[in-house]
Write an enzyme that holds these catalytic residues in place. Structure first.
Site, short mmCIF file in Angstrom:
data_model
loop_
_atom_site.label_atom_id
_atom_site.label_comp_id
_atom_site.label_asym_id
_atom_site.label_seq_id
_atom_site.Cartn_x
_atom_site.Cartn_y
_atom_site.Cartn_z
CE LYS A 17 -10.20 -25.14 -25.59
NZ LYS A 17 -9.13 -25.46 -26.59
CD GLU A 54 -5.49 -10.77 -20.38
OE1 GLU A 54 -5.90 -10.69 -21.09
OE2 GLU A 54 -5.35 -11.76 -20.47
CB CYS A 108 -4.18 -8.62 -24.90
SG CYS A 108 -3.61 -9.78 -23.56
CD GLU A 155 -7.19 -7.62 -29.45
OE1 GLU A 155 -6.44 -7.78 -28.34
OE2 GLU A 155 -8.53 -8.34 -29.48
#
Length: 479
Positions: free
Chosen positions: A178, A252, A286, A384
């Site tokens: 997806k 992850e 990331c 983040e």
């Protein structure tokens, strides 16, 4: 002209979607419509999972040798290489990744990754014989775990897909993937390559969808394992579902990596490498080192140099070869980053950037931004941001630098800078993270990549990643 797709790639065929709903896709640099695709529905996921199951049980895919699967991946890599220019451009248009970066990573690195797994297949063994201390022999078999439900985000859509598809296919699994609605045009190019490579029908299937469809895939009774890359919040929700179902999962997730600048660091080398460690794809990576830890004795020198370097970066259209910083991936994401810019102005000293570039009246741009005099306890140092925003934090000695680096919910990437590689490596050993670069940062195809703490579970890439797509069976030969 916009590209409007009407079908989904399921079971090795281009099929009509179950729903009439569609996703529109926009150019991040201009906000113009560049295409649309069908929005997948639960019935499409059902069909894709059934196709993946059929390929697993009713074809020779799971039973063929690793060498044969490696040959299929080799054909896939060749087909992707023919489409390298289209892949890079599609990603740049959709999420704002500068085209030079897209060429290197979403095209070149991706193709190298698929070829890596194709080559690795030649050395794989499906089973090994072990003599038992109890006097008999045991065969230990490594079998495909089954149908994999894979979910990837919008920031590196091609690489992150192949980090799951490569080891899964080598192991003999099949995949339902997806993609994010934000970067979905590239998945059609990858599906074309799979078709040209004559991958068996149903081995890879693509169904674009939103979060609800992703949740449906994660909990689907026909899925044997989930592989996810995305936010930590979403990863926690997926982990809860998989835990209840006793379903293997690899995650992850996010990061807030630190670059430790040691006393003897080569400043020119740091400035040359800053764009790759901290601003890859406009900071939408990331692993980005967005906390820069600087010794007291060199603080002003390094702050001034970083500020001057970052202020010189060329902000522009993602397809312009001169661009170093492109737009962010969406209007919604820009608003989120701008919230952190406002917060940062109350938590640190603004050195450069801090808003939208005046030269761009269209596109989801923010200026590359540097804050100094930031406390590691501040919001912009702990959360983040996922944009081109750096926080510079001072430290007194190396012990404090390591403590600050480790004082984070995350642990995905990082770097250490010194002219003494051996000493920098010793410092890197003390950092609580899944990967660290010495005088730079680039994930290695042949090494595991992943995080600790809130940055995830499991590892991708390297030979170790294949084990996540295998289950072990012991056959005791007792007579």
């Amino acid at each position: 002209m916009p590209t409007h797709h009407q079908t989904l790639y399921i079971g090795g065929e281009w099929v009509k979607p179950a729903s009439s709903r569609r996703f529109e896709v926009f150019n991040a640099s201009t906000e113009e419509l560049i295409g649309s695709v069908p929005e997948g529905a639960e019935a499409d996921i059902d069909r894709a999972v059934a196709a993946a199951r059929s390929a697993l049980t009713a074809s020779d895919w799971a039973r063929c040798s690793p060498t044969e699967r490696g040959a299929a991946l080799g054909r896939f890599a060749n087909a992707l290489e023919k489409r390298a220019v289209r892949l890079a451009e599609a990603v740049s248009l959709q999420n704002g990744m500068p085209i030079n970066t897209a060429d290197q990573l979403e095209a070149g690195y991706t193709i190298a990754l698929v070829r890596y797994y194709a080559a690795l297949a030649a050395s794989m063994q499906a089973e090994e014989s072990r003599p038992s201390p109890l006097g008999f022999n045991t065969l230990v078999r490594r079998e495909p775990i089954g149908v994999v439900g894979a979910i990837v985000p919008w920031n590196f859509p091609v690489i992150l897909s192949m980090m799951k598809i490569g080891p899964a296919l080598v192991a003999g699994c099949t995949v339902v993937l997806k993609p994010s609605p934000g970067t979905v045009l590239d998945s059609y190019i990858v599906a074309e390559a799979a078709e040209e490579a004559m991958l068996p029908l149903g081995v890879i299937n693509w169904v674009p969808g939103d979060r609800d469809l992703g949740a449906y895939l994660v909990s689907h009774p026909g899925v044997d394992k989930v592989a996810f890359t995305g936010s930590t919040a979403a990863g926690r929700s997926i982990a809860q579902v998989c835990g209840r179902l006793l379903r293997p999962v690899s995650l992850e997730l996010g990061g807030k990596s630190a670059a430790i600048i040691l006393q003897d660091a080569d400043l020119n080398a740091l400035l040359r490498g800053l764009s790759s460690i901290s601003f890859t794809s406009n900071g939408q990576a990331c692993f980005s080192c967005t906390r820069i830890l600087v010794p007291d004795s060199r603080y002003k020198e390094i702050v001034d140099a970083i500020g001057a370097t970052v202020s010189s970066y060329v902000v522009g259209d993602a397809l312009d070869r001169a661009t170093q910083i492109g737009p962010l991936g969406s209007a919604v994401h820009r608003e989120r980053v701008e919230g952190y810019l406002a917060k940062g102005k109350t938590e640190g000293k603004l050195i450069t950037g801090g808003g939208r570039p005046k030269s761009r009246d269209r596109g989801w741009f923010v200026q590359p931004t540097v804050f100094a005099d930031v406390s590691n306890a501040s919001t912009i140092a702990q959360e983040e941001i996922f944009g081109p925003v750096l926080s510079i934090i001072r430290y007194a000695d190396e012990d404090e630098a390591v403590r600050i680096a480790n004082d984070s919910l995350y642990g995905l990437g990082g770097s250490v800078w010194s002219v003494d590689t051996s000493h920098a490596t010793n410092v890197a050993r003390r950092v609580q993270t899944g990967s660290v670069g010495i005088n730079g940062y680039l994930p290695d195809l042949n090494a595991p990549f992943g995080g600790v703490k809130a940055s995830g579970l499991g590892r991708e890439m390297g030979p170790e990643s294949i084990a996540a797509y295998q289950q072990l069976k012991s056959i005791f030969q007792m007579g």
